[in-house]
Motif scaffolding. Sequence first.
Motif, PDB file in Angstrom:
ATOM      1  N   SER A 192       0.889  -1.177   0.151  1.00 54.41           N
ATOM      2  CA  SER A 192       0.154   0.462  -0.623  1.00 54.41           C
ATOM      3  C   SER A 192       0.587   1.172   0.089  1.00 54.41           C
ATOM      4  CB  SER A 192      -1.414   0.055   1.966  1.00 54.41           C
ATOM      5  OG  SER A 192      -1.530  -0.995   0.762  1.00 54.41           O
ATOM      6  N   LEU A 193       1.874   1.329   0.891  1.00 57.78           N
ATOM      7  CA  LEU A 193       2.625   2.405   0.739  1.00 57.78           C
ATOM      8  C   LEU A 193       3.145   3.002  -0.832  1.00 57.78           C
ATOM      9  CD1 LEU A 193       3.771   2.189   4.360  1.00 57.78           C
ATOM     10  CD2 LEU A 193       2.424   4.379   3.749  1.00 57.78           C
ATOM     11  N   TYR A 194       3.868   1.774  -0.878  1.00 55.02           N
ATOM     12  CA  TYR A 194       4.579   1.564  -2.312  1.00 55.02           C
ATOM     13  C   TYR A 194       3.428   1.869  -3.168  1.00 55.02           C
ATOM     14  CZ  TYR A 194       7.617  -0.193  -5.707  1.00 55.02           C
ATOM     15  OH  TYR A 194       8.780  -0.067  -6.939  1.00 55.02           O
ATOM     16  N   GLN A 195       2.524   1.546  -3.258  1.00 56.23           N
ATOM     17  CA  GLN A 195       1.414   1.933  -4.488  1.00 56.23           C
ATOM     18  C   GLN A 195       1.289   3.629  -3.966  1.00 56.23           C
ATOM     19  OE1 GLN A 195      -2.195   0.013  -3.815  1.00 56.23           O
ATOM     20  NE2 GLN A 195      -2.455  -0.107  -5.992  1.00 56.23           N
ATOM     21  N   SER A 202      10.876 -11.158  -4.556  1.00 54.90           N
ATOM     22  CA  SER A 202      11.536  -9.912  -4.667  1.00 54.90           C
ATOM     23  C   SER A 202      10.407  -8.610  -5.969  1.00 54.90           C
ATOM     24  CB  SER A 202      12.826  -9.994  -4.645  1.00 54.90           C
ATOM     25  OG  SER A 202      13.213 -10.549  -5.797  1.00 54.90           O
ATOM     26  N   TYR A 203      10.312 -10.041  -6.464  1.00 51.03           N
ATOM     27  CA  TYR A 203       9.449  -8.683  -7.998  1.00 51.03           C
ATOM     28  C   TYR A 203       8.520  -8.876  -7.630  1.00 51.03           C
ATOM     29  CZ  TYR A 203      14.111  -9.913 -10.368  1.00 51.03           C
ATOM     30  OH  TYR A 203      15.403  -9.501 -10.050  1.00 51.03           O
ATOM     31  N   PHE A 204       7.856  -9.107  -6.733  1.00 50.29           N
ATOM     32  CA  PHE A 204       6.110  -9.260  -6.276  1.00 50.29           C
ATOM     33  C   PHE A 204       5.866  -7.496  -6.505  1.00 50.29           C
ATOM     34  CE2 PHE A 204       1.930  -8.976  -4.455  1.00 50.29           C
ATOM     35  CZ  PHE A 204       1.773  -9.621  -5.508  1.00 50.29           C
ATOM     36  N   LYS A 205       5.992  -6.410  -5.547  1.00 51.65           N
ATOM     37  CA  LYS A 205       5.538  -5.440  -5.185  1.00 51.65           C
ATOM     38  C   LYS A 205       5.945  -4.628  -6.272  1.00 51.65           C
ATOM     39  CE  LYS A 205       6.240  -5.935   0.013  1.00 51.65           C
ATOM     40  NZ  LYS A 205       6.941  -7.775   0.078  1.00 51.65           N
ATOM     41  N   SER A 206       6.928  -4.575  -6.562  1.00 53.63           N
ATOM     42  CA  SER A 206       7.018  -3.480  -7.793  1.00 53.63           C
ATOM     43  C   SER A 206       6.404  -4.065  -9.104  1.00 53.63           C
ATOM     44  CB  SER A 206       8.890  -3.851  -8.547  1.00 53.63           C
ATOM     45  OG  SER A 206       9.856  -2.821  -7.470  1.00 53.63           O
ATOM     46  N   LEU A 207       6.290  -5.442  -9.672  1.00 54.29           N
ATOM     47  CA  LEU A 207       5.764  -5.650 -10.593  1.00 54.29           C
ATOM     48  C   LEU A 207       4.247  -5.844 -10.629  1.00 54.29           C
ATOM     49  CD1 LEU A 207       7.092  -9.472 -11.489  1.00 54.29           C
ATOM     50  CD2 LEU A 207       6.854  -7.291 -13.370  1.00 54.29           C
ATOM     51  N   TYR A 208       3.675  -5.747  -9.136  1.00 54.43           N
ATOM     52  CA  TYR A 208       2.134  -4.677  -8.800  1.00 54.43           C
ATOM     53  C   TYR A 208       1.970  -3.682  -8.927  1.00 54.43           C
ATOM     54  CZ  TYR A 208      -2.376  -3.652  -6.290  1.00 54.43           C
ATOM     55  OH  TYR A 208      -3.704  -4.063  -5.578  1.00 54.43           O
ATOM     56  N   VAL A 209       2.628  -2.871  -8.538  1.00 54.88           N
ATOM     57  CA  VAL A 209       2.568  -1.350  -7.991  1.00 54.88           C
ATOM     58  C   VAL A 209       3.257  -0.489 -10.130  1.00 54.88           C
ATOM     59  CG1 VAL A 209       3.512   0.998  -7.225  1.00 54.88           C
ATOM     60  CG2 VAL A 209       3.354  -1.230  -5.403  1.00 54.88           C
ATOM     61  N   TRP A 210       3.645  -0.670  -9.910  1.00 58.40           N
ATOM     62  CA  TRP A 210       4.399  -0.444 -11.561  1.00 58.40           C
ATOM     63  C   TRP A 210       3.709  -0.594 -12.139  1.00 58.40           C
ATOM     64  CZ3 TRP A 210       7.103   3.742 -12.058  1.00 58.40           C
ATOM     65  CH2 TRP A 210       7.836   3.773 -10.979  1.00 58.40           C
ATOM     66  N   SER A 211       3.088  -2.475 -12.314  1.00 64.30           N
ATOM     67  CA  SER A 211       1.716  -2.560 -14.067  1.00 64.30           C
ATOM     68  C   SER A 211       0.170  -1.371 -13.259  1.00 64.30           C
ATOM     69  CB  SER A 211       1.301  -3.658 -13.032  1.00 64.30           C
ATOM     70  OG  SER A 211       1.171  -3.801 -12.234  1.00 64.30           O
ATOM     71  N   GLY A 212       0.485  -1.196 -12.089  1.00 67.46           N
ATOM     72  CA  GLY A 212      -0.723  -0.653 -11.388  1.00 67.46           C
ATOM     73  C   GLY A 212      -0.436   1.273 -11.992  1.00 67.46           C
ATOM     74  N   VAL A 213       0.475   1.522 -11.603  1.00 70.50           N
ATOM     75  CA  VAL A 213       0.324   3.242 -12.521  1.00 70.50           C
ATOM     76  C   VAL A 213       0.487   2.931 -14.007  1.00 70.50           C
ATOM     77  CG1 VAL A 213       3.004   4.525 -12.736  1.00 70.50           C
ATOM     78  CG2 VAL A 213       2.260   3.672 -10.434  1.00 70.50           C
ATOM     79  N   TRP A 214       0.869   2.029 -14.576  1.00 73.29           N
ATOM     80  CA  TRP A 214       0.663   1.826 -16.505  1.00 73.29           C
ATOM     81  C   TRP A 214      -0.788   2.010 -16.606  1.00 73.29           C
ATOM     82  CZ3 TRP A 214      -1.985  -2.196 -19.077  1.00 73.29           C
ATOM     83  CH2 TRP A 214      -1.986  -1.927 -19.767  1.00 73.29           C
ATOM     84  N   GLN A 215      -1.662   0.952 -15.268  1.00 72.35           N
ATOM     85  CA  GLN A 215      -2.823   0.792 -16.086  1.00 72.35           C
ATOM     86  C   GLN A 215      -3.724   2.596 -15.494  1.00 72.35           C
ATOM     87  OE1 GLN A 215      -4.797  -2.556 -13.487  1.00 72.35           O
ATOM     88  NE2 GLN A 215      -6.555  -2.399 -15.456  1.00 72.35           N
ATOM     89  N   GLY A 216      -3.167   2.855 -14.953  1.00 74.98           N
ATOM     90  CA  GLY A 216      -3.829   4.032 -13.417  1.00 74.98           C
ATOM     91  C   GLY A 216      -3.493   5.276 -13.776  1.00 74.98           C
ATOM     92  N   THR A 217      -2.923   5.609 -14.453  1.00 75.77           N
ATOM     93  CA  THR A 217      -1.924   7.223 -14.265  1.00 75.77           C
ATOM     94  C   THR A 217      -3.155   7.744 -15.533  1.00 75.77           C
ATOM     95  OG1 THR A 217       0.283   6.406 -14.468  1.00 75.77           O
ATOM     96  CG2 THR A 217       0.150   8.248 -14.889  1.00 75.77           C
ATOM     97  N   SER A 257       6.284 -12.439  -0.189  1.00 75.97           N
ATOM     98  CA  SER A 257       5.681 -11.234  -0.508  1.00 75.97           C
ATOM     99  C   SER A 257       4.194 -10.927  -0.844  1.00 75.97           C
ATOM    100  CB  SER A 257       6.559 -10.872  -1.255  1.00 75.97           C
ATOM    101  OG  SER A 257       6.850  -9.152  -1.852  1.00 75.97           O
ATOM    102  N   SER A 258       3.316 -12.244  -1.370  1.00 75.59           N
ATOM    103  CA  SER A 258       2.439 -11.646  -2.149  1.00 75.59           C
ATOM    104  C   SER A 258       1.314 -11.667  -1.314  1.00 75.59           C
ATOM    105  CB  SER A 258       2.263 -12.322  -3.314  1.00 75.59           C
ATOM    106  OG  SER A 258       2.413 -13.430  -3.353  1.00 75.59           O
ATOM    107  N   GLU A 259       1.530 -12.517   0.284  1.00 74.19           N
ATOM    108  CA  GLU A 259       0.343 -12.744   0.809  1.00 74.19           C
ATOM    109  C   GLU A 259      -0.189 -11.507   1.253  1.00 74.19           C
ATOM    110  OE1 GLU A 259      -2.376 -15.047   1.027  1.00 74.19           O
ATOM    111  OE2 GLU A 259      -1.043 -16.482   1.174  1.00 74.19           O
ATOM    112  N   ILE A 260      -1.724 -11.249   1.567  1.00 75.56           N
ATOM    113  CA  ILE A 260      -2.299 -10.075   1.972  1.00 75.56           C
ATOM    114  C   ILE A 260      -3.095 -10.315   2.957  1.00 75.56           C
ATOM    115  CG2 ILE A 260      -0.533  -8.593   0.321  1.00 75.56           C
ATOM    116  CD1 ILE A 260      -3.953  -8.329  -0.866  1.00 75.56           C
TER     117      ILE A 260
END
Length: 304
Positions: free
Chosen positions: A83-86, A162-177, A252-255
């Motif tokens: 959430s903070l990363y996002q 180690s890649y999960f958070k970055s993939l999740y956040v940056w794909s969201g940036v691409w989709q929602g910016t 890294s992905s279990e929320i």
Amino acid sequence: MSQRSSAWKRIKRHWQFYLLILVPMVLLVTFHYVPMYGASVAFKEYNIIKGIAGSPWIGLKYFDYFFKGPYFWQILKNTILISLYQLLVGFPIPIIFALALNEVRSAFFKKWVQLVTYAPHFISTVIVVSMMSLLLGPQIGIVNNLLADLGLDRINFMGEASYFKSLYVWSGVWQGTGFSAIIYLAALSGIDPTLYEAARIDGASRWKKIIHIDIPGIIPTIIILLILSIGGIMSVGFEKVYLMQNSMNADSSEIIATYVYKVGLLNSNVSFATAVGLFNSVVNLILLVSVNAIARKVSQTSLW
């Protein structure tokens, strides 16, 4: 008695307006207030046959079960970090994009950029994750094929924790910016044009106009959206995380949302799922009220 009579007369005189208000009020009560009764399930041993009213009270049993569970701190950390990363990445980028797009003078180019950047918002989450798999797959992924052509080792991006958070956040940036920038562009369009004329007469550069006119003009909008974003910091999107999740990146992905789905809903433990959901809602409410109070004290801008 006279006050009641005058109130009734006002209602009769303006009954059309009250009728318009009645529909959204009924929807609000039906879908937001009535379901609050279901929150009591968190404190009961829910039985589908007995129903909510007939199920026995058990107090804080499921809250205790959740807090003392072996995965509590891990899933809480993952939820907060994602959430903070996002928030740190995904919140300022639409603002920067809107400020940059507002400076574009070519109407054709501006519309073309808007079309290209808005379009990803309407792609379903399933398709986005599928695109990521095709791009980043270890064997057939375009990125890994490029790495192999360059003589580098292939990387299992979707399987590395180690890649999960970055993939999740940056794909969201691409989709929602692009779509998120709409509200900032609307706020920029509401700035008094005479301010730009005065700045132009004074010889201000574009950069100075952005710093001294654009940003101050959209600060109230930024603060309101920031309050709402922080108020939902515990509500990481379930669907995308669940689709990207696998046994290799689970650390890294279990929320909280995926944990509740697996432990609570798949096992038909409705009381446990409700308890965790209530915990999430209370934390979000506390954050929302706190940040709103701070914003009102510091900037005089707030939700209420």
